[in-house]
Design a protein around this motif. Structure first.
Motif, short mmCIF file in Angstrom:
data_model
loop_
_atom_site.label_atom_id
_atom_site.label_comp_id
_atom_site.label_asym_id
_atom_site.label_seq_id
_atom_site.Cartn_x
_atom_site.Cartn_y
_atom_site.Cartn_z
N SER A 133 0.83 -1.21 0.00
CA SER A 133 0.00 0.00 0.00
C SER A 133 0.86 1.25 0.00
O SER A 133 0.54 2.25 -0.66
CB SER A 133 -0.92 0.01 1.22
OG SER A 133 -1.82 -1.08 1.17
N SER A 134 1.96 1.19 0.74
CA SER A 134 2.86 2.34 0.81
C SER A 134 3.48 2.64 -0.54
O SER A 134 3.47 3.78 -1.02
CB SER A 134 3.95 2.08 1.86
OG SER A 134 4.89 3.13 1.86
N LEU A 135 4.01 1.61 -1.20
CA LEU A 135 4.66 1.82 -2.49
C LEU A 135 3.66 1.90 -3.64
O LEU A 135 4.00 2.37 -4.72
CB LEU A 135 5.67 0.70 -2.74
CG LEU A 135 6.91 0.81 -1.85
CD1 LEU A 135 7.73 -0.47 -1.90
CD2 LEU A 135 7.77 1.98 -2.26
N LEU A 136 2.41 1.47 -3.37
CA LEU A 136 1.36 1.63 -4.38
C LEU A 136 1.13 3.11 -4.69
O LEU A 136 0.95 3.50 -5.84
CB LEU A 136 0.07 0.98 -3.88
CG LEU A 136 -1.18 1.22 -4.74
CD1 LEU A 136 -1.03 0.54 -6.10
CD2 LEU A 136 -2.42 0.71 -4.01
N ASN A 137 1.15 3.95 -3.66
CA ASN A 137 0.95 5.39 -3.86
C ASN A 137 2.07 5.98 -4.71
O ASN A 137 1.83 6.83 -5.56
CB ASN A 137 0.88 6.10 -2.51
CG ASN A 137 -0.35 5.71 -1.72
OD1 ASN A 137 -1.39 5.39 -2.29
ND2 ASN A 137 -0.25 5.71 -0.40
N LYS A 138 3.29 5.53 -4.47
CA LYS A 138 4.42 6.01 -5.25
C LYS A 138 4.28 5.59 -6.71
O LYS A 138 4.52 6.37 -7.63
CB LYS A 138 5.72 5.48 -4.66
CG LYS A 138 6.98 5.96 -5.37
CD LYS A 138 8.22 5.41 -4.69
CE LYS A 138 9.50 5.89 -5.38
NZ LYS A 138 10.71 5.32 -4.74
N SER A 139 3.87 4.35 -6.92
CA SER A 139 3.67 3.85 -8.28
C SER A 139 2.53 4.59 -8.97
O SER A 139 2.63 4.96 -10.14
CB SER A 139 3.38 2.36 -8.24
OG SER A 139 3.18 1.84 -9.54
N ALA A 140 1.46 4.85 -8.22
CA ALA A 140 0.29 5.54 -8.79
C ALA A 140 0.66 6.96 -9.21
O ALA A 140 0.19 7.44 -10.25
CB ALA A 140 -0.84 5.57 -7.77
N ARG A 141 1.49 7.64 -8.43
CA ARG A 141 1.91 9.00 -8.80
C ARG A 141 2.69 9.00 -10.10
O ARG A 141 2.51 9.87 -10.95
CB ARG A 141 2.75 9.62 -7.67
CG ARG A 141 1.94 10.04 -6.46
CD ARG A 141 2.77 10.92 -5.54
NE ARG A 141 3.88 10.20 -4.95
CZ ARG A 141 3.83 9.53 -3.80
NH1 ARG A 141 2.69 9.47 -3.12
NH2 ARG A 141 4.89 8.91 -3.32
N GLY A 142 3.56 8.00 -10.25
CA GLY A 142 4.32 7.89 -11.50
C GLY A 142 3.43 7.65 -12.69
O GLY A 142 3.59 8.28 -13.75
#
Length: 376
Positions: A133-142
């Motif tokens: 979930s934490s890295l999902l947000n980073k991926s979604a921003r990209g």
């Protein structure tokens, strides 16, 4: 009396001669001013034509430069998304590897257990959900940024004249994700994003890339006997193939914009500009001509026509080009396509298509005068 008459004649002759000289000087001066004004006007109009044509073509060059910058940012944004997923997978493997044996053994001995189930406790699952979930947000921003930039490029291309814009195409999602992955090496080899040397001797936690696929080889545990089900799996090393993203992301578009290298000739021809027939009249260089046009003699030769005041004596050819346009046989750092003959003789050139593609990622597009000829 005779002498007096003679003096009067001499004075009359002197007066006539002086008058003729004055008229001749006046006409010579007018002629000189007219020629000077005509020369200055022509030079000024040529300069205006150059500036106007370069300005028109420079707008196109700048728009293409914006596309190239956005293409760079699209790849970088997708790389952020891809790296976030790979890091989450790597940390997830570390977390799963650290699950105590008794927790896995307890799940294995449950009556309803099958080998298709995961040997993960609720505590481990919660930890995995947290990291993903934490890295999902980073991926979604990209991904959001890449999608926005791709749509921005689409709008920029709509501002380009149709004879040029029709050559631009958007790459598929699979192509741009594969291209982005291909540009990454640092994290897709040992030791990956994180490194715990003791664990790495037993198991490979980092992901690798093979073509357009993410894979994960299990190291020592991958070679153990299948009679030990807790540490053996017959699953493939493949984790994810970005080639499938045309189907997975069928409603969203992240592609870069470029021109098919097989269409480079047509694209070159569309980047051609030439000066118009007239420029805006410069009042500083029309005073003498407008004055003379009021005299009956000069009215007949029509020196006040638009062709005289706003025309010019050259045909100016301008091209939008890039330093990466060059022949493979005579490559130079400034590019080979800088003269009109270079574009016209493209069939005689072993054109470098790889660098043609590369030009859509470097904002070095410029407009330049490729040729000037005198009008006949």
């Amino acid at each position: 009396m005779f002498k007096s008459q003679k003096n009067k004649n001499q004075e009359g002759q002197a007066l006539v001669s002086g008058l003729i000289l004055l008229i001749f000087t006046l006409f010579f001066s007018i002629y000189f001013l007219f020629i000077s004004e005509s020369y200055s006007r022509n030079y000024s109009n040529i300069q205006k034509a150059r500036e106007s044509t370069l300005r028109e073509s420079s707008k196109i060059a700048n728009l293409i430069n914006q596309i190239t910058i956005n293409n760079q940012l699209i790849l970088q944004s997708i790389s952020v998304a891809e790296d976030a997923y790979a890091e989450a997978a790597e940390i997830g493997l570390y977390i799963s590897f650290n699950q105590p044996y008794w927790e896995s053994y307890g799940i294995l001995n449950q009556k309803n257990y099958s080998l298709n189930h995961l040997l993960l406790s609720d505590k481990t699952k919660n930890s995995l959900n947290l990291i993903y979930s934490s890295l999902l947000n980073k991926s979604a921003r990209g991904l959001f940024l890449a999608k926005s930039l791709s749509e921005k490029n689409k709008k920029i291309i709509e501002k380009i004249p149709n004879q040029i814009s029709i050559h631009f195409i958007r790459s598929s999602n699979a192509d741009v994700f594969c291209f982005s992955l291909e540009s990454r090496n640092k994290y897709y080899q040992k030791p990956g994003f994180h490194n715990i040397p003791i664990y790495e001797n037993l198991y490979h936690f980092y992901l690798e890339k093979k073509g357009c696929k993410l894979t994960q080889s299990r190291g020592l545990y991958g070679f153990l006997n299948s009679q030990l089900p807790l540490i053996f799996s017959s699953e493939s090393d493949d984790i994810l193939s970005y080639k499938s993203f045309n189907t997975i992301l069928n409603n969203d578009y992240y592609g870069i914009w470029y021109v098919d290298p097989n269409k480079y000739k047509e694209f070159f021809n569309s980047l051609y500009f030439h000066s118009g027939s007239f420029v805006e009249e410069n009042s500083k260089f029309t005073v003498i001509s407008k004055y003379l046009s009021k005299i009956p003699f000069f009215q007949n030769i029509k020196i006040d026509q638009k062709e005289i005041f706003s025309g010019f004596s050259k045909i100016i050819n301008v091209r939008v080009t890039h330093p990466y346009f060059y022949c493979q046989s005579n490559k130079n750092q400034f590019g080979d396509f800088i003269l009109e003959e270079d574009f016209l003789n493209i069939d005689q050139c072993a054109f470098n298509k790889n660098y043609f593609i590369k030009s859509f990622f470097y904002p070095n597009w410029i407009s330049l005068i490729s040729k000037e000829v005198d009008k006949k």
